[in-house]
Motif scaffolding. Sequence first.
Motif, PDB file in Angstrom:
ATOM      1  N   TYR A   9       2.841  33.062   4.504  1.00 21.19           N
ATOM      2  CA  TYR A   9       3.128  33.679   5.830  1.00 21.19           C
ATOM      3  C   TYR A   9       3.025  32.325   6.608  1.00 21.19           C
ATOM      4  CZ  TYR A   9       2.979  36.191  10.257  1.00 21.19           C
ATOM      5  OH  TYR A   9       3.428  36.249  11.574  1.00 21.19           O
ATOM      6  N   LEU A  10       1.965  31.763   6.778  1.00 16.11           N
ATOM      7  CA  LEU A  10       1.505  30.598   7.696  1.00 16.11           C
ATOM      8  C   LEU A  10       2.670  29.459   7.374  1.00 16.11           C
ATOM      9  CD1 LEU A  10      -2.188  30.659   7.660  1.00 16.11           C
ATOM     10  CD2 LEU A  10      -0.737  31.412   9.471  1.00 16.11           C
ATOM     11  N   GLY A  11       2.745  29.196   6.241  1.00 15.08           N
ATOM     12  CA  GLY A  11       3.670  27.991   5.815  1.00 15.08           C
ATOM     13  C   GLY A  11       5.199  28.622   6.385  1.00 15.08           C
ATOM     14  N   LEU A  12       5.756  29.773   6.163  1.00 14.48           N
ATOM     15  CA  LEU A  12       6.866  30.127   6.785  1.00 14.48           C
ATOM     16  C   LEU A  12       6.939  30.122   8.373  1.00 14.48           C
ATOM     17  CD1 LEU A  12       8.138  33.116   4.346  1.00 14.48           C
ATOM     18  CD2 LEU A  12       9.007  30.752   4.759  1.00 14.48           C
ATOM     19  N   SER A  13       5.876  30.384   8.940  1.00 15.92           N
ATOM     20  CA  SER A  13       5.645  30.385  10.122  1.00 15.92           C
ATOM     21  C   SER A  13       5.866  29.050  10.968  1.00 15.92           C
ATOM     22  CB  SER A  13       4.352  30.878  10.921  1.00 15.92           C
ATOM     23  OG  SER A  13       4.203  32.324  10.333  1.00 15.92           O
ATOM     24  N   LEU A  14       5.221  27.788   9.945  1.00 12.74           N
ATOM     25  CA  LEU A  14       5.495  26.648  10.423  1.00 12.74           C
ATOM     26  C   LEU A  14       6.615  25.892  10.115  1.00 12.74           C
ATOM     27  CD1 LEU A  14       3.831  24.020  11.651  1.00 12.74           C
ATOM     28  CD2 LEU A  14       3.328  23.438   8.793  1.00 12.74           C
ATOM     29  N   LEU A  15       7.383  26.412   9.161  1.00 12.27           N
ATOM     30  CA  LEU A  15       8.746  26.295   8.898  1.00 12.27           C
ATOM     31  C   LEU A  15       9.666  26.609  10.036  1.00 12.27           C
ATOM     32  CD1 LEU A  15      10.917  24.698   7.047  1.00 12.27           C
ATOM     33  CD2 LEU A  15      10.919  26.991   6.148  1.00 12.27           C
TER      34      LEU A  15
END
Length: 101
Positions: A9-15
Amino acid sequence: MIYLAWTTYLGLSLLISLLTRSLFKKTILRKITFSLTLSFFITSWFILPGSQDIAPIISIFLLSYLENSDNSILRLLRPLGFIFFVILTFDYLYGYLKSRN
């Protein structure tokens, strides 16, 4: 398993935040949209006052909108605003230090 879900979730949010940043050419708009989208996605807070369950603010906003209860919106704006200003400050400091080198 929960760590994998939060990491994803955090990785997709950053992307998503980086993609929205690339939509603008002006530096101020880039920094503000990046800070706003990233803070909106990564800020987590308690689902209900007094509970121990934590969820991202975006899901609490959506559920609050569907239930038409405006009482939980104000309690979510404080952590969202704090995270927004922290990310915006770090982004400006990073840009300043990068321009000096």
